[in-house]
Design a protein around this motif. Structure first.
Motif, PDB file in Angstrom:
ATOM      1  N   ALA A  94     -26.466  26.384  84.175  1.00  0.00           N
ATOM      2  CA  ALA A  94     -27.562  25.986  85.062  1.00  0.00           C
ATOM      3  C   ALA A  94     -28.537  27.141  85.278  1.00  0.00           C
ATOM      4  O   ALA A  94     -28.113  28.288  85.455  1.00  0.00           O
ATOM      5  N   PRO A  95     -29.842  26.866  85.281  1.00  0.00           N
ATOM      6  CA  PRO A  95     -30.829  27.933  85.517  1.00  0.00           C
ATOM      7  C   PRO A  95     -30.791  28.402  86.972  1.00  0.00           C
ATOM      8  O   PRO A  95     -30.171  27.779  87.835  1.00  0.00           O
ATOM      9  N   ASP A  96     -31.490  29.487  87.244  1.00  0.00           N
ATOM     10  CA  ASP A  96     -31.456  30.101  88.570  1.00  0.00           C
ATOM     11  C   ASP A  96     -31.911  29.144  89.667  1.00  0.00           C
ATOM     12  O   ASP A  96     -31.335  29.125  90.767  1.00  0.00           O
ATOM     13  N   ALA A  97     -32.950  28.355  89.411  1.00  0.00           N
ATOM     14  CA  ALA A  97     -33.457  27.444  90.434  1.00  0.00           C
ATOM     15  C   ALA A  97     -32.400  26.424  90.833  1.00  0.00           C
ATOM     16  O   ALA A  97     -32.248  26.099  92.019  1.00  0.00           O
ATOM     17  N   VAL A  98     -31.652  25.922  89.858  1.00  0.00           N
ATOM     18  CA  VAL A  98     -30.585  24.957  90.148  1.00  0.00           C
ATOM     19  C   VAL A  98     -29.445  25.632  90.895  1.00  0.00           C
ATOM     20  O   VAL A  98     -28.860  25.057  91.824  1.00  0.00           O
ATOM     21  N   VAL A  99     -29.115  26.857  90.513  1.00  0.00           N
ATOM     22  CA  VAL A  99     -28.063  27.602  91.218  1.00  0.00           C
ATOM     23  C   VAL A  99     -28.425  27.772  92.686  1.00  0.00           C
ATOM     24  O   VAL A  99     -27.585  27.596  93.582  1.00  0.00           O
ATOM     25  N   ARG A 100     -29.683  28.106  92.940  1.00  0.00           N
ATOM     26  CA  ARG A 100     -30.110  28.278  94.337  1.00  0.00           C
ATOM     27  C   ARG A 100     -29.950  26.986  95.127  1.00  0.00           C
ATOM     28  O   ARG A 100     -29.447  26.990  96.256  1.00  0.00           O
ATOM     29  N   ARG A 101     -30.377  25.871  94.549  1.00  0.00           N
ATOM     30  CA  ARG A 101     -30.242  24.593  95.251  1.00  0.00           C
ATOM     31  C   ARG A 101     -28.776  24.262  95.504  1.00  0.00           C
ATOM     32  O   ARG A 101     -28.414  23.773  96.577  1.00  0.00           O
ATOM     33  N   TRP A 127     -35.408  17.850 101.664  1.00  0.00           N
ATOM     34  CA  TRP A 127     -36.445  18.824 101.984  1.00  0.00           C
ATOM     35  C   TRP A 127     -35.833  20.117 102.516  1.00  0.00           C
ATOM     36  O   TRP A 127     -36.351  21.214 102.254  1.00  0.00           O
ATOM     37  N   LEU A 128     -34.712  20.004 103.214  1.00  0.00           N
ATOM     38  CA  LEU A 128     -34.075  21.190 103.776  1.00  0.00           C
ATOM     39  C   LEU A 128     -33.404  22.025 102.693  1.00  0.00           C
ATOM     40  O   LEU A 128     -33.385  23.258 102.774  1.00  0.00           O
ATOM     41  N   VAL A 129     -32.863  21.372 101.667  1.00  0.00           N
ATOM     42  CA  VAL A 129     -32.310  22.103 100.528  1.00  0.00           C
ATOM     43  C   VAL A 129     -33.419  22.881  99.819  1.00  0.00           C
ATOM     44  O   VAL A 129     -33.269  24.067  99.498  1.00  0.00           O
ATOM     45  N   GLU A 130     -34.545  22.207  99.573  1.00  0.00           N
ATOM     46  CA  GLU A 130     -35.678  22.878  98.933  1.00  0.00           C
ATOM     47  C   GLU A 130     -36.214  24.004  99.811  1.00  0.00           C
ATOM     48  O   GLU A 130     -36.581  25.079  99.325  1.00  0.00           O
ATOM     49  N   ALA A 131     -36.251  23.758 101.117  1.00  0.00           N
ATOM     50  CA  ALA A 131     -36.741  24.778 102.042  1.00  0.00           C
ATOM     51  C   ALA A 131     -35.835  26.002 102.034  1.00  0.00           C
ATOM     52  O   ALA A 131     -36.311  27.146 102.016  1.00  0.00           O
ATOM     53  N   GLY A 132     -34.512  25.767 102.046  1.00  0.00           N
ATOM     54  CA  GLY A 132     -33.581  26.888 102.021  1.00  0.00           C
ATOM     55  C   GLY A 132     -33.690  27.701 100.745  1.00  0.00           C
ATOM     56  O   GLY A 132     -33.678  28.935 100.776  1.00  0.00           O
ATOM     57  N   ALA A 133     -33.797  27.008  99.604  1.00  0.00           N
ATOM     58  CA  ALA A 133     -33.926  27.714  98.326  1.00  0.00           C
ATOM     59  C   ALA A 133     -35.219  28.522  98.275  1.00  0.00           C
ATOM     60  O   ALA A 133     -35.232  29.672  97.810  1.00  0.00           O
ATOM     61  N   GLY A 134     -36.306  27.927  98.772  1.00  0.00           N
ATOM     62  CA  GLY A 134     -37.579  28.641  98.777  1.00  0.00           C
ATOM     63  C   GLY A 134     -37.599  29.789  99.771  1.00  0.00           C
ATOM     64  O   GLY A 134     -38.157  30.863  99.493  1.00  0.00           O
ATOM     65  N   TRP A 135     -37.002  29.577 100.929  1.00  0.00           N
ATOM     66  CA  TRP A 135     -36.914  30.638 101.944  1.00  0.00           C
ATOM     67  C   TRP A 135     -36.146  31.830 101.367  1.00  0.00           C
ATOM     68  O   TRP A 135     -36.563  32.987 101.513  1.00  0.00           O
ATOM     69  N   TRP A 136     -35.036  31.553 100.745  1.00  0.00           N
ATOM     70  CA  TRP A 136     -34.204  32.596 100.140  1.00  0.00           C
ATOM     71  C   TRP A 136     -34.998  33.380  99.098  1.00  0.00           C
ATOM     72  O   TRP A 136     -35.030  34.623  99.114  1.00  0.00           O
TER      73      TRP A 136
END
Length: 364
Positions: A94-101, A127-136
């Motif tokens: 899995a790529p990094d973006a998927v790992v973060r999610r 939206w909260l999963v995306e928000a957490g990944a983006g915040w991180w």
């Protein structure tokens, strides 16, 4: 003969490597040792960056179990089992973006279980999963925050209802991910003594309708849905245009760079640790444990360099060059280590001189 053949097959099967972060946080399992340690590094970063917005405890009674599986049917799947066990099954490639999610969703579901127990209503809103990944990402890499701001300035935010309800299919578009980060930022900024954001987070993870939960927790900010939408639109533009200075203080930079340059390994005797100088650590880069640690530190430093205080910027850059020299000839490693030592000494002297000058000025 059949039993012997089966035994040979079982013996040939790869044995997963287990890597644990701090107790009660993450346990990583992967066939490839380097992959397991890389995932553990990402898990530690997720915990560090998301402790504030998700109100993470010091530890959970049981860790989040992350399993990297080759050829998984889905990029990742997060499940909560009886007894409060939360598992994340992740495609090994899995790529990094998927790992973060995946890690963010695992954290959210583990928080939900700790607060509400295991039941069918628990949710980790999209939206909260995306928000957490983006915040991180934007807190770990300062340049990503600038990129998010620049990319959002020319856009119109999605409606609050569409965002809260996660009305998207498939891979989330950039607009949805960006808006999720700004909504998380905005809701935290609007939270007051009544703990509006923590209360909303609890309701969302419990599976409550997000719009009803928002109205209950932030009800004093608006009356009608139109007022609520205007409140969000104004908040979006304020968050996007707010000026930030994503730079660590001199003391924070000193602690960060100093920790990355200091190596401590287990000694020959039990319960003893040995401090290994940087040149010696670079010279042992062929050893698997040392190689993994050098790679981890190099990755962490590359993310941190843009945020270092100007006093410590040169020492951070020269330490990165020293890490890059691992595996090179001895004279090159020695030169890189010496360059870092000089920059580190200059940084300490500069910080000390500046502190003394400010102290003397204050005494006047």
């Amino acid at each position: 003969m059949a039993l012997a053949a089966a035994a040979v097959v079982r013996a040939a099967e790869p044995v997963p490597v287990l890597v644990r972060t701090a107790p009660g946080r993450f346990e990583i399992s992967a066939v490839d040792s380097a992959r397991a340690h890389a995932l553990a590094t990402e898990a530690e970063a997720a915990w560090r960056e998301l402790t504030l917005p998700f109100e993470l405890p010091a530890a959970f009674p049981t860790p989040i179990y992350v399993r990297a599986i080759a050829g998984a049917p889905k990029p990742f799947a997060v499940t909560a089992e009886v007894g409060g066990i939360v598992s994340v099954r992740l495609d090994d490639a899995a790529p990094d973006a998927v790992v973060r999610r995946a890690l963010v969703q695992g954290l959210l579901l583990r928080v939900a279980v700790s607060r509400h127990g295991v039941n069918d209503r628990l949710r980790a809103p999209r939206w909260l999963v995306e928000a957490g990944a983006g915040w991180w990402l934007t807190r770990a890499e300062a340049a990503q925050l600038d990129a998010l701001k620049q990319g959002s300035e020319a856009r119109t935010p999605p409606s609050l209802a569409d965002l809260l309800q996660g009305r998207i299919a498939g891979e989330p578009p950039r607009e949805f991910s960006a808006a999720s980060v700004w909504l998380l930022t905005f809701l935290q900024a609007e939270s007051g003594r009544a703990r509006d954001w923590p209360n909303l987070l609890t309701r969302l993870l419990r599976g409550d309708d997000p719009e009803i939960a928002l109205a209950a927790c932030y009800g004093d900010r608006f009356g009608l849905p139109a007022d609520r939408e205007l409140w969000w639109q104004v908040g979006w533009h304020h968050a996007v245009r707010a000026r930030t200075l994503p730079v660590l203080s001199a003391a924070e930079s000193r602690v960060l760079v100093g920790a990355l340059a200091r190596f401590v390994f287990a000694g020959a005797a039990e319960e003893t640790d040995v401090v290994v100088p940087l040149p010696a650590a670079l010279g042992r880069a062929e050893e698997p444990i040392v190689a993994a640690e050098l790679a981890r530190r190099a990755a962490e430093l590359s993310r941190a360099v843009p945020t270092l205080h100007p006093f410590y910027r040169n020492s951070g850059l020269s330490l990165a060059e020293a890490f890059a020299s691992r595996g090179a000839k001895p004279d090159k490693r020695a030169a890189a280590s010496s360059a870092f030592a000089g920059d580190w000494r200059d940084a300490l002297e500069l910080e000390a001189a500046t502190t003394a000058a400010l102290d003397a000025l204050e005494k006047r």
